[in-house]
Structures are given as structure tokens and as C-alpha cells.
Scaffold this motif. Structure first.
Motif, mmCIF file in Angstrom:
data_model
loop_
_atom_site.group_PDB
_atom_site.id
_atom_site.type_symbol
_atom_site.label_atom_id
_atom_site.label_comp_id
_atom_site.label_asym_id
_atom_site.label_seq_id
_atom_site.Cartn_x
_atom_site.Cartn_y
_atom_site.Cartn_z
ATOM 1 N N ILE A 19 1.417 2.156 -3.427
ATOM 2 C CA ILE A 19 0.155 2.579 -4.185
ATOM 3 C C ILE A 19 0.123 4.091 -3.699
ATOM 4 C CG2 ILE A 19 -2.285 2.318 -4.285
ATOM 5 C CD1 ILE A 19 -1.968 -0.366 -3.867
ATOM 6 N N ILE A 20 0.297 4.504 -2.611
ATOM 7 C CA ILE A 20 0.032 5.641 -2.047
ATOM 8 C C ILE A 20 1.129 6.697 -2.681
ATOM 9 C CG2 ILE A 20 0.046 7.413 0.006
ATOM 10 C CD1 ILE A 20 -0.941 5.103 1.554
ATOM 11 N N PHE A 60 -8.314 -2.254 -0.035
ATOM 12 C CA PHE A 60 -7.662 -0.926 -0.532
ATOM 13 C C PHE A 60 -8.460 -0.544 -1.654
ATOM 14 C CE2 PHE A 60 -5.198 1.896 -2.853
ATOM 15 C CZ PHE A 60 -4.661 2.998 -1.947
ATOM 16 N N ILE A 117 -5.996 12.728 1.087
ATOM 17 C CA ILE A 117 -4.538 12.703 0.722
ATOM 18 C C ILE A 117 -3.846 13.700 1.775
ATOM 19 C CG2 ILE A 117 -4.071 14.564 -0.774
ATOM 20 C CD1 ILE A 117 -3.125 10.979 -1.346
ATOM 21 N N PHE A 138 -5.595 2.419 9.631
ATOM 22 C CA PHE A 138 -4.485 1.930 8.687
ATOM 23 C C PHE A 138 -3.433 1.287 9.720
ATOM 24 C CE2 PHE A 138 -1.423 3.344 5.100
ATOM 25 C CZ PHE A 138 -0.936 2.177 4.914
ATOM 26 N N LEU A 142 7.645 8.448 2.738
ATOM 27 C CA LEU A 142 7.322 7.276 2.498
ATOM 28 C C LEU A 142 8.657 6.484 1.949
ATOM 29 C CD1 LEU A 142 3.943 7.508 0.840
ATOM 30 C CD2 LEU A 142 4.545 5.771 2.786
ATOM 31 N N GLN A 202 0.814 -1.057 0.014
ATOM 32 C CA GLN A 202 -0.025 -0.010 0.066
ATOM 33 C C GLN A 202 1.010 1.308 -0.058
ATOM 34 O OE1 GLN A 202 -0.507 -2.103 2.295
ATOM 35 N NE2 GLN A 202 -2.516 -2.942 2.787
ATOM 36 N N HIS A 203 1.968 1.195 0.655
ATOM 37 C CA HIS A 203 2.953 2.460 0.606
ATOM 38 C C HIS A 203 3.125 2.859 -0.669
ATOM 39 C CE1 HIS A 203 3.191 1.262 4.819
ATOM 40 N NE2 HIS A 203 3.714 2.499 5.078
ATOM 41 N N VAL A 215 -6.652 0.051 4.921
ATOM 42 C CA VAL A 215 -6.295 1.124 4.305
ATOM 43 C C VAL A 215 -7.615 1.784 3.704
ATOM 44 C CG1 VAL A 215 -5.098 2.564 2.363
ATOM 45 C CG2 VAL A 215 -4.129 0.762 3.498
ATOM 46 N N LEU A 268 0.943 9.309 7.688
ATOM 47 C CA LEU A 268 2.208 8.805 7.471
ATOM 48 C C LEU A 268 3.570 9.560 7.846
ATOM 49 C CD1 LEU A 268 1.081 7.631 3.907
ATOM 50 C CD2 LEU A 268 1.981 6.163 5.594
ATOM 51 N N MET A 302 -4.679 -5.532 0.058
ATOM 52 C CA MET A 302 -4.651 -4.877 -1.214
ATOM 53 C C MET A 302 -6.205 -4.740 -1.934
ATOM 54 S SD MET A 302 -2.559 -3.608 -3.297
ATOM 55 C CE MET A 302 -1.031 -4.228 -3.429
#
Lengths: 321, 289
Positions: free
Chosen positions: A117-118, B94, B220, B29, B272, A114-115, B35, B227, B91
Motif C-alpha cells: 500500500i505504501i 490502516f 510520507i 508501526f 521496500l 501495508q508495504h 500503521v 522504513l 489493513m
């Protein structure tokens, strides 16, 4: 799967798809359906890229429209600044998208799931912002205009039927490339990486190289779709290539199924034609689309195409390969 | 100085909404392992419910509670009906949440319309603090957020439920053997995060207009906040929200305002790639597949 020669079912399926694609304009679809078929074809070219990277290599992206956009903007800027036409711009669009896809794929070597994907989503949003703030070079929020495709072999692409066949030829090339890739040792390598990356690395596969390779092929498909879209729409703007078109591409490929050869095509056809046939307005069709996706993921995790294959196998016992 | 304090209260109230959505995402999350891309839509629906109740004559603070209950129930339905089936294939969860986001957005457009919604300032007072004018509602928003942050933080780090929750993340099997109903905790965290989204939406519409597309813009930023701070880390989400608020405030004042959105994206990509566990450390989220 391992057989180097296509099986009988594969040949039959290929002939059916080929005949359907070639004969579509002769079924008298009218302007509305023929132009819908063109956009569907362009979308499915981009989806085949996503199909390779997700279905084969297992790397999902929700930023795929950005690569379509790079192809489209490359074509538009080459045409506007240097007067380069469609045929000469085609390799540039394809290559540039592939290079960008490879570059943006670099983080996928470090972060997974998922990281990543983000990250793709963020890159896509950045691309959208860059186009909007790009001044006259990218035409800012209004976008750029593109001329028509230069005639070749006496074919005039201003005629809808001829542009349909152009898209079909491109789509068939992508289909063939996908087929060859899936049935080559390269495809098997990608699937090995998808199923168990540490194991693939342990048996000596250069996983980094193959992952970036798959992403670049995917980007090349997207770039081809982009230049076709730019020349079909004649006008492109940042909104076409932002995060939301990307989300829809990802949803389409999940809906159709990414692992089978005709999955992405099925996804594109379902999403484009079903609302038109059922006469849904855009809002209702989006809702239906979302509900369809939930149903597919919960009940048919392999997408509609694998569901159809399953039904076929149940109906035809004993023909299992 | 006066302008500075005014700016501070304004930025804090904007950051509050971001922090509320960030905490919801960081919990769902990082702790529940889901997610949820539709979390921004949950917030938008919280705002829309508040708008609907207030325009039909209800008191704002009652409407706020109504929005929290409604969005909490929505979260419960989503978790029980959809996400519980994809817990071991994150996944798919998501992708499904993207579908949920599309559905919710268009259902709201279908029920109401695309036009932006506003409500009158529910407090409608301006406080003068030491010669500085402070819009009371903004102070209320900041205070409510601070209260929620404190409850969440101490709930997770101090209470026995928080301890059980952290145990189920650290080692699900052992936690189950100790008699912790792990699946129920997952649902609980999801619903709690959704309630916070409802609160965030209600507070947001008290300050700014909301459109059906607000959620997809905010999501976002919510991911960025959670994050940056580290997934599952409430203090990190607060820090992330403040950093993002500061960056936005500074860039609007001194940098290139048209690139404001880009800064949070760049910060998020960098974190990230370089520090996937976030600045303050947190879980890595669900196992990467």
C-alpha cells in the motif's frame, strides 16, 4: 455464489439499478444534480477497478487515481499532439492504464499488505511530481485542455444528458464485466488467492499471473474513467490524480463495500450525493465522510452494501440462498 | 567552512523534525503493529496547539509541554477508541487511520483556518561559535532531539520496560504468559509515539510556518525514514533521517531542486522492494494480510 445463472434477487436488483440509472435524467434533476451524477458515474467506474483488485484479489491500493490520471493524460496528449479524438483514444487510454497498473503491481508479488500500500502511495506521489515537472508535454502544474467528444450516431455529447448516458453505458459495461468476473472460475481463483495465497499456490494456481491480471483489469477500468473525466471536465491538472484523490477513492470503496457487486456504486453515490442533500459545506462533508468511514469499519467491516444486504436477509427470512 | 557549519546546523535542525516523526512511526508501526497514517496530522496538531498557546501569551517551552500532553492524550483516545479494535486486522486499521487523518485535518481547518501559522523565534538569539553565526533556536531543536533519541534508544534497548516490549513483539503469547500486559504496552507505545509527534510539531513551528496540510506532506517522509532504517529500530530511524536530510540538502544544492521530493519516494520504493526489513534491520511490522 457458484450458480452460473443469476438468481431471482440478482435479476431484481439489476433491473432496479438499471431503471434507476436510465430514468435519472427524467426525474428532472436539474443541472447541478445531473452533473453530479456524471462525476459520480465516472468515479464509480474507477471504483469498480479498485473493487476487483481489493474485493476479489485482496490487494488494496492508495494510488489508484494515478491510473485514472494515466487514462486522462493519454487522452489529452493524444488529442493535443496528434489530434486523436475520444473514440480512437479510448482503447489507448484503457490499455496504457492497464499496462502501467500491471507494471506497478509487480512489487505486489514480492511484498504484501501495508508495504505494498505504501508503495502504491509513493508511486502515486511520483506520478503527481512527474506531471507537475513534465513541462509543456504534460502542461506542468496548470494541466492540459481537452476538446469535446466527437458526435456519434448524431448524438451531441455537449448536451449534459447525452454525456450522462455515455457514462451510464460505460458504467454498465464495467458492472457487467465485474459481475461476469465475480461469477466465473477466474473470480473464484482470485478469491482463493485473497483468502489464502500459499494454499492457492500449493494447489497449482499461478498466483503471480492472476494477481497481475486482476491489477491490469483494475487499471483498465481506471483508464476508462480517466478519459471520461478528461472529456467531461475539459481541463485536467496534476492535482486531480495525486495521492489525496487516491486516498479518497480507497475510502469510498471501503465505505461502500468492495466484495459485493453494487458496493462501489453505493460508496460513490453516498459520498457524492449525501453532502449535497444534507447541504454540508466541503469541510464539514469531509469530516462527516471520515467519521462515516470509522463507523463503517468498526461496525460494518463489509461496507454499507453488505450492511444493507444483512438487513434485507433479516427482513426476509427463509429466502437465504 | 563557516557556511558549511551553518548549513550543517540548519540541515540538522530540519532533519531533527523528520527524525522525531520517523521515530514515532517506527515505534508505532514496528512495535505496536499499527500503521497510523494520521501521525503527520498529530504532528501538525502539536504545532497548531503550540501556535495557539504562544499567541495567547504563553511561554514557548510551556506551550511545547502543553502540545506534547495534548497530542499524547489524542493518541490515547485514538488507540483506545479506534485502533485497539483492529489490531488483528491491520489493513482495516490502516484505512481507519486515513479516515482519522482526513477528520483531523478538516477539524483544524474548521477551528482555525487554512492560512499558515508562525510564531516568533522563541529564543531569538544568534550565537557566535568560533566566528560562525548559529541561530540559537536551531541548536536547541537539535539538542532536544538528540536528548529524546538517547532516552528512547536506551529506554528500549536497556530498561526492563523496553525488554518487556521487545519480548511482546518477538512472541506475544509467551510474553503474556510471563505476565507482561501486552495490550497495555501497545497503548503505551502508541501514546509515546504521539507525544513525540507533539514535540516534533512544537519544534517545527519554532523553525517554519505550519499549515493544516503540513502533516500530510510530512507523513510520507516519516514513513520513508522509518522504513529506510528498519521498522522498530530507533537508531535506524536516526540514520534514515540523516540520509534523507543529506539527500535533500545535496539535491537542493547540486541536483534538480524541483525533484527533491522524488528522491525520498524513490529511495523508499527501492528499499521496500529490495530490503523490506530496512537497511539496519528491524521487524517486518504487523503480519501482512
Amino acid at each position: 455464489m457458484m450458480s452460473p445463472r443469476p438468481s431471482r434477487q440478482e435479476i431484481v436488483a439489476a433491473v432496479v439499478v438499471l431503471v434507476f440509472l436510465v430514468s435519472f435524467p427524467w426525474l428532472n434533476p436539474g443541472y447541478r444534480y445531473l452533473s453530479l451524477a456524471i462525476t459520480t458515474g465516472i468515479t464509480s467506474i474507477a471504483l469498480y477497478g479498485l473493487g476487483i483488485q481489493f474485493g476479489q484479489a485482496g490487494i488494496m491500493s492508495v494510488g489508484h487515481a494515478a491510473f485514472v490520471g494515466i487514462g486522462a493524460y493519454t487522452a489529452a496528449i493524444l488529442a493535443g499532439r496528434l489530434g486523436v479524438g475520444f473514440w480512437l483514444a479510448l482503447p489507448f487510454s484503457t490499455l496504457l492504464s492497464a499496462v502501467f497498473a500491471g507494471l506497478i503491481g509487480l512489487p505486489s508479488l514480492r511484498v504484501g499488505g501495508q508495504h505494498y500500500i505504501i508503495i502504491t502511495f509513493c508511486f502515486c506521489a511520483l506520478f503527481d511530481l512527474a506531471l507537475t515537472n513534465g513541462g509543456t508535454f504534460t502542461g506542468a502544474a496548470t494541466g492540459l485542455d481537452v476538446g469535446s467528444i466527437d458526435p456519434i450516431f448524431g448524438l451531441n455529447f455537449d448536451q449534459l444528458r447525452n454525456s450522462y448516458y455515455l457514462v451510464v453505458v460505460m458504467l454498465l459495461i464495467c458492472l457487467l464485466a465485474t459481475y461476469l468476473m465475480m461469477n466465473s472460475s477466474y473470480g473464484r481463483t482470485l478469491r482463493a488467492i485473497r483468502e489464502n495465497e500459499p494454499l492457492a499456490r500449493a494447489v497449482g494456481i499461478n498466483t503471480a499471473l492472476h494477481k497481475i491480471g486482476a491489477l491490469m483489469v483494475s487499471g483498465a477500468f481506471a483508464g476508462t474513467a480517466g478519459i471520461l473525466q478528461a472529456y467531461y471536465l475539459r481541463h485536467i491538472s496534476p492535482g486531480l490524480y495525486g495521492p489525496f484523490p487516491s486516498l479518497y477513492l480507497a475510502l469510498m470503496v471501503m465505505l461502500g463495500g468492495s466484495r459485493l457487486l453494487y458496493g462501489p456504486l453505493a460508496g460513490a453515490i453516498i459520498v457524492s450525493f449525501l453532502p449535497e442533500i444534507l447541504k454540508l459545506d466541503p469541510i464539514d462533508s469531509r469530516i462527516a465522510y471520515g467519521i462515516g468511514l470509522l463507523v463503517v469499519i468498526l461496525l460494518l467491516p463489509g461496507g454499507v452494501s453488505s450492511g444493507l444486504l444483512e438487513i434485507y436477509r433479516r427482513l426476509m427470512p427463509g429466502r437465504r440462498r | 567552512m563557516e557556511i558549511f557549519i551553518q548549513q550543517l546546523v540548519n540541515s540538522l535542525s530540519v532533519a531533527s523534525v523528520t527524525i522525531l516523526i520517523g521515530i514515532g512511526i517506527t515505534l508505532i508501526f514496528g512495535l505496536a503493529g499499527i500503521v497510523n497514517f494520521a501521525h503527520g496530522e498529530f504532528l501538525m496538531i502539536g504545532g497548531m496547539i503550540t501556535w495557539f498557546l504562544v499567541t495567547s501569551g504563553m511561554n514557548f517551552f510551556l506551550a511545547l509541554v502543553g502540545a506534547m500532553i495534548f497530542v499524547g492524550a489524542l493518541g490515547f483516545v485514538a488507540e483506545r477508541g479506534l485502533f485497539q479494535f483492529t489490531l488483528n486486522r491491520p489493513m482495516n486499521g490502516f484505512i481507519m487511520s486515513i479516515g482519522v487523518s482526513v477528520i483531523l485535518q478538516h477539524v483544524v481547518i474548521r477551528l482555525f483556518n487554512e492560512v499558515q501559522k508562525t510564531i516568533p523565534d522563541p529564543v531569538g538569539k544568534v550565537w557566535v561559535v568560533g566566528g560562525v553565526n548559529v541561530i540559537a533556536m536551531r541548536a536547541v531543536v537539535v539538542a532536544l532531539t538528540a536528548l529524546v533519541v538517547a532516552i528512547t534508544y536506551f529506554g528500549i534497548s536497556r530498561s526492563r520496560y523496553g525488554m518487556a516490549l521487545r519480548a511482546s513483539i518477538a512472541d506475544q503469547e509467551t510474553a503474556e504468559l510471563m505476565g507482561i500486559p501486552v495490550r497495555r504496552y501497545v497503548t503505551g507505545v502508541f501514546v509515546y509515539g504521539s507525544v513525540l509527534a507533539g514535540l516534533g510539531g512544537a519544534l517545527m513551528i519554532a523553525l517554519f510556518p505550519i499549515t493544516p496540510f503540513t502533516g500530510s506532506v510530512l507523513i510520507i517522509r516519516g514513513f520513508a525514514v522509518s522504513l529506510i532504517g528498519g521498522l522498530g529500530n530507533v537508531a535506524g530511524a536516526v540514520a534514515g533521517g540523516l540520509i534523507l536530510g543529506l539527500v535533500d540538502g545535496l539535491s537542493a544544492g547540486y541536483g534538480f531542486p524541483e525533484w527533491t521530493d522524488a528522491y525520498s519516494l524513490v529511495v523508499m520504493i527501492a528499499i521496500l522492494i529490495l530490503r523490506p526489513q530496512g537497511l539496519l534491520g528491524g521487524t517486518l511490522g504487523p503480519r501482512a494480510t
